[in-house]
Design a protein around this motif. Structure first.
Motif, short mmCIF file in Angstrom:
data_model
loop_
_atom_site.label_atom_id
_atom_site.label_comp_id
_atom_site.label_asym_id
_atom_site.label_seq_id
_atom_site.Cartn_x
_atom_site.Cartn_y
_atom_site.Cartn_z
N GLU A 1 0.87 -1.19 0.00
CA GLU A 1 0.00 0.00 0.00
C GLU A 1 0.91 1.24 0.00
O GLU A 1 2.13 1.10 0.11
N SER B 1 0.33 4.53 1.84
CA SER B 1 0.31 5.57 2.88
C SER B 1 1.58 5.56 3.73
O SER B 1 2.13 6.62 4.05
N ARG C 1 0.38 -7.84 -2.89
CA ARG C 1 -0.10 -8.58 -1.72
C ARG C 1 -0.24 -10.04 -2.12
O ARG C 1 -0.86 -10.34 -3.14
N GLU D 1 -2.15 -12.55 -1.93
CA GLU D 1 -3.50 -13.02 -1.60
C GLU D 1 -3.87 -14.13 -2.56
O GLU D 1 -3.21 -14.33 -3.58
N GLY E 1 -11.17 -9.81 -9.44
CA GLY E 1 -11.02 -8.54 -8.72
C GLY E 1 -9.95 -8.55 -7.64
O GLY E 1 -9.77 -7.57 -6.93
N PHE F 1 -5.87 -9.47 -7.04
CA PHE F 1 -4.62 -9.81 -7.70
C PHE F 1 -3.46 -9.75 -6.71
O PHE F 1 -3.59 -9.18 -5.63
N GLN G 1 -3.07 0.95 -7.37
CA GLN G 1 -3.87 1.88 -6.57
C GLN G 1 -3.55 3.31 -7.00
O GLN G 1 -2.42 3.62 -7.40
N GLU H 1 -3.42 11.54 0.02
CA GLU H 1 -3.16 11.75 1.44
C GLU H 1 -3.17 13.25 1.73
O GLU H 1 -2.44 14.00 1.09
N ARG I 1 -11.87 -1.75 8.82
CA ARG I 1 -10.74 -1.71 7.88
C ARG I 1 -9.65 -2.70 8.28
O ARG I 1 -9.50 -3.07 9.45
N TYR J 1 -3.61 1.17 11.31
CA TYR J 1 -3.23 2.54 11.66
C TYR J 1 -4.39 3.53 11.80
O TYR J 1 -4.17 4.69 12.13
N TYR J 2 -5.63 3.10 11.57
CA TYR J 2 -6.71 4.08 11.58
C TYR J 2 -7.22 4.44 12.97
O TYR J 2 -7.33 3.59 13.85
N ALA K 1 -15.26 -3.87 -2.71
CA ALA K 1 -14.76 -2.55 -2.30
C ALA K 1 -13.79 -2.02 -3.35
O ALA K 1 -12.80 -2.67 -3.67
N GLY L 1 -10.97 2.65 -0.34
CA GLY L 1 -11.01 2.58 1.12
C GLY L 1 -10.06 3.58 1.72
O GLY L 1 -9.02 3.91 1.13
N GLY M 1 -6.76 10.04 4.31
CA GLY M 1 -6.62 9.77 2.87
C GLY M 1 -7.38 8.52 2.47
O GLY M 1 -8.11 7.92 3.26
N PHE M 2 -7.18 8.14 1.23
CA PHE M 2 -7.83 6.92 0.72
C PHE M 2 -7.07 6.40 -0.48
O PHE M 2 -6.21 7.09 -1.04
N GLY N 1 -8.78 1.08 -5.76
CA GLY N 1 -8.29 -0.11 -6.47
C GLY N 1 -8.60 0.07 -7.95
O GLY N 1 -9.75 0.02 -8.36
P1 HAM Z 1 -6.99 -0.87 1.28
O1 HAM Z 1 -8.46 -0.89 1.64
O2 HAM Z 1 -6.16 -1.96 1.77
O3 HAM Z 1 -6.46 0.55 1.77
O4 HAM Z 1 -6.86 -0.80 -0.29
C1 HAM Z 1 -7.58 0.17 -1.06
C2 HAM Z 1 -8.22 -0.49 -2.27
O5 HAM Z 1 -7.24 -1.23 -3.01
C3 HAM Z 1 -9.28 -1.52 -1.93
O6 HAM Z 1 -10.53 -0.89 -1.67
C4 HAM Z 1 -9.32 -2.35 -3.21
O7 HAM Z 1 -10.15 -1.73 -4.17
C5 HAM Z 1 -7.89 -2.31 -3.69
N1 HAM Z 1 -7.22 -3.60 -3.41
C6 HAM Z 1 -6.69 -4.02 -2.24
N2 HAM Z 1 -6.15 -5.24 -2.37
C7 HAM Z 1 -6.35 -5.63 -3.65
C8 HAM Z 1 -6.00 -6.79 -4.42
N3 HAM Z 1 -5.34 -7.80 -3.91
N4 HAM Z 1 -6.36 -6.84 -5.73
C9 HAM Z 1 -7.03 -5.79 -6.29
N5 HAM Z 1 -7.36 -4.65 -5.62
C10 HAM Z 1 -7.03 -4.57 -4.32
C11 HAM Z 1 -5.16 0.94 1.64
O8 HAM Z 1 -4.34 0.39 0.96
C12 HAM Z 1 -4.87 2.24 2.38
N6 HAM Z 1 -3.47 2.57 2.18
C13 HAM Z 1 -5.76 3.35 1.87
C14 HAM Z 1 -5.51 4.66 2.56
C15 HAM Z 1 -4.82 5.71 2.06
N7 HAM Z 1 -5.92 4.98 3.78
C16 HAM Z 1 -5.51 6.20 4.05
N8 HAM Z 1 -4.83 6.65 3.02
#
Ligand code: HAM
Length: 414
Positions: free
Chosen positions: A81, A83, A110, A112, A117, A119, A124, A128, A254, A258-259, A276, A279, A299-300, A303
């Motif tokens: 990610e 942030s 990641r 996973e 949807g 990967f 992203q 922020e 979430r 860290y939130y 989702a 986020g 921030g957010f 995907g």
């Molecule tokens: P997160 O919810 O882990 O937040 O990821 C944000 C978005 O990334 C998810 O809503 C999803 O759409 C997409 N995403 C996550 N994992 C995958 C995956 N394996 N494959 C496809 N899409 C994925 C964050 O990462 C935080 N850093 C967001 C944030 C920024 N919060 C504050 N500032």
């Protein structure tokens, strides 16, 4: 044996990327409209950064981090990610006291289980706001989320919001939750026990029926949260209720540790199980966790693979495309010269020099297939008279013969 790409790490071909480019352009317009500046951070960071930010108890760090020792025996990880890296960069540049509105975009990793949807390498775009206290920035960030959806023609979605309280509220509630579950530990699923030990909040979104049944009698998070926090979520929900489908969801916690404060997610039923596509939330304590000074932060991240599925924008490539067709090999030198001259006078046009020895007929077919609007043709007759054929490839098929000077003028004014 042929070498295959790694699971969950797809390639993107030119046809796929057309829509991506439109998405990227629309996003950058939206960021610009909110005066948000771009930041780029490395794909590789020290593993410690993610342990201390995303959290040891999160799935992302526990199970999904791509970590390995480099040649110096240091543990490094592909970023899961953005942030944590942004905060790390601001601390490193000693800019903690300044206000920043930043965006970034790029691949995240990641480990996973791949599915529709989801990967292992995904993309992203994140935003922020740093140095902005709770209050107006919550409204501004949500306004940006709605603007992005509107720009991309996305209307079928729900914005879920919740408040995780301040650090103290979060701490007290986690203690109470642990105490409540203590007599039930033996009957709890292994995953929930480890959540309870790491970040007890995550038990709230447990998928286990037995845990959910127990939770009905567990301490209520709302009782730990201040009236100010509660009214912020209610006010936001009310403020945006006529602009989108917004829902207060007390189980939204979430997956990152860290939130504190407001958290939110945007989901769409059109996406199926991985619903989702955005986020985020407030994370005022992350900077201190990383050894920096206090930074208010919210921030957010979007995907991109998911939001692109929902985009209702027609591909509109309005750029004119011209095919440069040379029929005879001996005219190739000439091609380079003309191509150079034409690109010099008008870079707005795509000039596709075919660099081919195929017949005129097959090159014209190729021009049609690749949606060229016009063709410049040099055949043996034209070579002798130093002229070119300008051919309109639309249905009217109009064509004329021109000298180089006239061709350049025509091309310049297209
Ligand atoms: P997160 O919810 O882990 O937040 O990821 C944000 C978005 O990334 C998810 O809503 C999803 O759409 C997409 N995403 C996550 N994992 C995958 C995956 N394996 N494959 C496809 N899409 C994925 C964050 O990462 C935080 N850093 C967001 C944030 C920024 N919060 C504050 N500032």
């Amino acid at each position: 044996m042929k070498i295959q790409s790694l699971r969950g790490m797809p390639d993107f071909f030119p046809d796929d990327l057309k829509k991506w480019h439109i998405l990227e352009e629309k996003l950058s317009q939206a960021f610009d409209a909110f005066n948000i500046q771009e930041i780029r951070t490395p794909l590789l960071e020290s593993t410690e950064l993610f342990n201390r930010s995303v959290g040891n108890s999160s799935d992302i760090v526990n199970k999904e981090l791509y970590s390995f020792l480099d040649r110096n025996e240091e543990s490094i990880s592909l970023r899961p990610e953005g942030s944590a890296s942004v905060i790390r960069a601001i601390i490193q540049k000693k800019q903690e006291h300044e206000k920043h509105k930043l965006w970034y975009q790029g691949p995240m990793f990641r480990y996973e289980r791949p599915q529709k949807g989801r990967f292992r390498q995904f993309h992203q775009a994140g935003v922020e706001y740093l140095g902005y206290e709770e209050g107006l920035s919550e409204y501004e960030v949500i306004a940006l989320v709605l603007k992005i959806n509107e720009q991309l023609g996305i209307s079928n979605y729900t914005l879920k919001i919740n408040h995780l309280g301040d650090e103290r509220a979060k701490e007290n509630f986690c203690k109470a939750l642990k105490l409540f579950f203590e007599p039930h530990l033996a009957s709890l699923d292994e995953k929930d026990v480890s959540r309870l030990n790491g970040n007890p909040l995550r038990v709230l979104d447990s998928k286990e029926d037995s845990t959910q049944r127990l939770l009905k009698n567990a301490p209520n998070f709302e009782d730990f949260i201040s009236d100010k926090s509660k009214s912020l979520v209610r006010d936001i929900a009310q403020h945006y209720s006529d602009k989108c489908h917004i829902k207060i969801d007390p189980t939204l916690v979430r997956g990152l540790d860290y939130y504190t404060g407001l958290v939110f997610e945007v989901v769409s039923e059109e996406l199926g199980a991985q619903d989702a596509f955005l986020g985020g939330g407030r994370y005022d304590h992350l900077s201190k966790e990383l050894g920096g000074k206090n930074i208010h932060a919210i921030g957010f991240a979007i995907g991109l693979e998911r939001i692109i599925e929902l985009m209702k924008i027609k591909e509109c490539n309005s750029k004119l495309k011209v095919a440069l067709i040379i029929v005879d090999e001996q005219d190739h030198q000439k091609t380079y010269k003309i191509a150079h001259d034409l690109r010099q006078v008008n870079m707005e046009i795509t000039l596709d020099a075919f660099l081919s020895n195929a017949s005129l007929k097959s090159q014209l077919r190729r021009a049609n297939n690749s949606h060229c609007n016009f063709a410049i043709i040099i055949g043996s007759q034209e070579r002798d008279s130093d002229q070119f054929i300008w051919k309109d490839l639309s249905e009217n098929g109009y064509q004329k013969t021109l000298g180089l000077k006239e061709l350049v003028t025509l091309y310049k004014n297209l």
